[in-house]
Design an enzyme around this catalytic site. Sequence first.
Site, PDB file in Angstrom:
ATOM      1  N   VAL A 150      22.656 -31.129  15.870  1.00  0.00           N
ATOM      2  CA  VAL A 150      23.069 -29.403  15.902  1.00  0.00           C
ATOM      3  C   VAL A 150      24.270 -28.931  17.318  1.00  0.00           C
ATOM      4  CG1 VAL A 150      21.033 -29.168  18.040  1.00  0.00           C
ATOM      5  CG2 VAL A 150      22.333 -26.825  16.213  1.00  0.00           C
ATOM      6  N   TYR A 184      27.239 -23.907  20.737  1.00  0.00           N
ATOM      7  CA  TYR A 184      28.742 -22.858  21.601  1.00  0.00           C
ATOM      8  C   TYR A 184      28.506 -22.073  22.554  1.00  0.00           C
ATOM      9  CZ  TYR A 184      27.546 -19.554  17.947  1.00  0.00           C
ATOM     10  OH  TYR A 184      26.589 -18.934  17.077  1.00  0.00           O
ATOM     11  N   GLU A 197      16.890 -18.407  17.221  1.00  0.00           N
ATOM     12  CA  GLU A 197      18.144 -18.127  17.313  1.00  0.00           C
ATOM     13  C   GLU A 197      17.995 -16.636  15.771  1.00  0.00           C
ATOM     14  OE1 GLU A 197      20.970 -18.667  18.011  1.00  0.00           O
ATOM     15  OE2 GLU A 197      19.790 -20.158  20.123  1.00  0.00           O
TER      16      GLU A 197
END
Length: 186
Positions: free
Chosen positions: A23, A26, A99
């Site tokens: 994964v 960022y 997320e």
Amino acid sequence: MSFNTQELNKLRQDLTTYDEIWVFAYGSLIYKVDFPFIAKAQTSIVGWTRRFWQGSHDHRGTPEKPGRVLTLIPTKGEICHGIAYQVSHEVFEHLDYREKNGYLRYEMDLYFADQQKKAGLVYIAPEDNEAFLGEASEFDIAKHISDCRGPSGENKDYVFCLANALRALNIEDPHIFEIEKWLLKQ
Ligand code: SIN
């Protein structure tokens, strides 16, 4: 697209078919690693840039006053540097929940420092998600961020933690460092 992408993500890739799952991180996944991982490596993706253009109702803001967090915006020729974690497929139960506010899992090529290229998964909040806030100047983004907080804490701490983590990795990111600069002036 609905705010809660948790169920949508379960349908996007069959994670049990991957030999290795990486994964790409960022944003907050770089500095808040609240999941087990098998390996990690500095990695890049091509054609994307980080931008504080996504609204946060569940981490750095509230439904009444959404904060601003990162998403990736397609940008020709740009390289986004970050960290890739090799994880087991069970970890996505947690990541999909974390997320869930507009992010979808995309598969893309990750470029490792040793020239290896591997497929990886990246959480991106696309422009058509309901929490998307869109473009603003770094000054306006900093003003917005300085006034928001949510269950995960002060919105500005997301910027400070990320900026420190990027510096430690020798990653230059003018958008992030400019927002940090304005926040430090307030
Ligand atoms: C990421 O960090 O890779 C995803 C966006 C975020 O949670 O900040």
